[in-house]
Design a protein around this motif. Structure first.
Motif, PDB file in Angstrom:
ATOM      1  N   ASP A   9       0.842  -1.193   0.000  1.00 16.98           N
ATOM      2  CA  ASP A   9       0.000   0.000   0.000  1.00 16.98           C
ATOM      3  C   ASP A   9       0.883   1.250   0.000  1.00 16.98           C
ATOM      4  O   ASP A   9       2.035   1.219   0.449  1.00 16.98           O
ATOM      5  N   ASP A  43      -9.208   3.916  -1.174  1.00 18.45           N
ATOM      6  CA  ASP A  43      -8.780   2.562  -0.824  1.00 18.45           C
ATOM      7  C   ASP A  43      -9.682   1.488  -1.422  1.00 18.45           C
ATOM      8  O   ASP A  43      -9.198   0.474  -1.916  1.00 18.45           O
ATOM      9  N   GLU A  70     -13.892   0.257   2.926  1.00 18.85           N
ATOM     10  CA  GLU A  70     -12.772  -0.668   2.805  1.00 18.85           C
ATOM     11  C   GLU A  70     -13.165  -2.073   3.270  1.00 18.85           C
ATOM     12  O   GLU A  70     -12.811  -3.069   2.634  1.00 18.85           O
TER      13      GLU A  70
END
Length: 130
Positions: A9, A43, A70
């Motif tokens: 990430d 995200d 998410e």
């Protein structure tokens, strides 16, 4: 079996995955910045993209199971995710921690049905969050 791909990430940065990719690791290494994804990409959007490629997510954002969008993306798209410790640690400590836990990450990635989220501690202990 295909070689695993570990996707770091954006919050992990690019130095660690870039360095790991040069060491011929047992998994392919990808990262947010290396894929040319916008820094502000939500995200849930990149989680879907990563899951469709069957990549394993490594993040220091330990809220994917708490934030609704998410959480839903992880469940809906079958994301395999690991929370890495040490968001405040320097590069050296982060690398040391990753070398300590990487075999467990690889094993859990292939032995645990998706979706899942595991959280690791710096000592190498882990627990399933989702």
């Amino acid at each position: 079996m295909d070689k695993l791909t570990l996707y770091f990430d954006r919050n992990v940065g690019k130095r660690l995955p870039s360095a790991l990719s040069k060491l011929r690791p047992p998994a392919e290494i990808r990262w947010h910045q290396g894929e040319g994804l916008p820094q502000d990409l939500p995200d849930d959007v990149w989680l879907e993209r990563v899951a469709k490629r069957n990549w394993v997510v490594l993040t220091q954002d330990m809220r994917f199971h708490v934030n609704e969008s998410e959480h839903q993306a992880v469940r809906q798209h079958g994301v395999r995710c690991f929370y890495l410790p040490g968001a405040q640690d320097g590069m050296w400590q982060t690398l040391c921690t990753f070398t300590r836990i990487h075999k467990k990450i690889l094993k859990l990635s292939v032995s645990t049905p998706a979706p899942f989220i595991f959280a690791f501690s710096a000592s190498g202990r882990y627990k399933r969050i989702l």
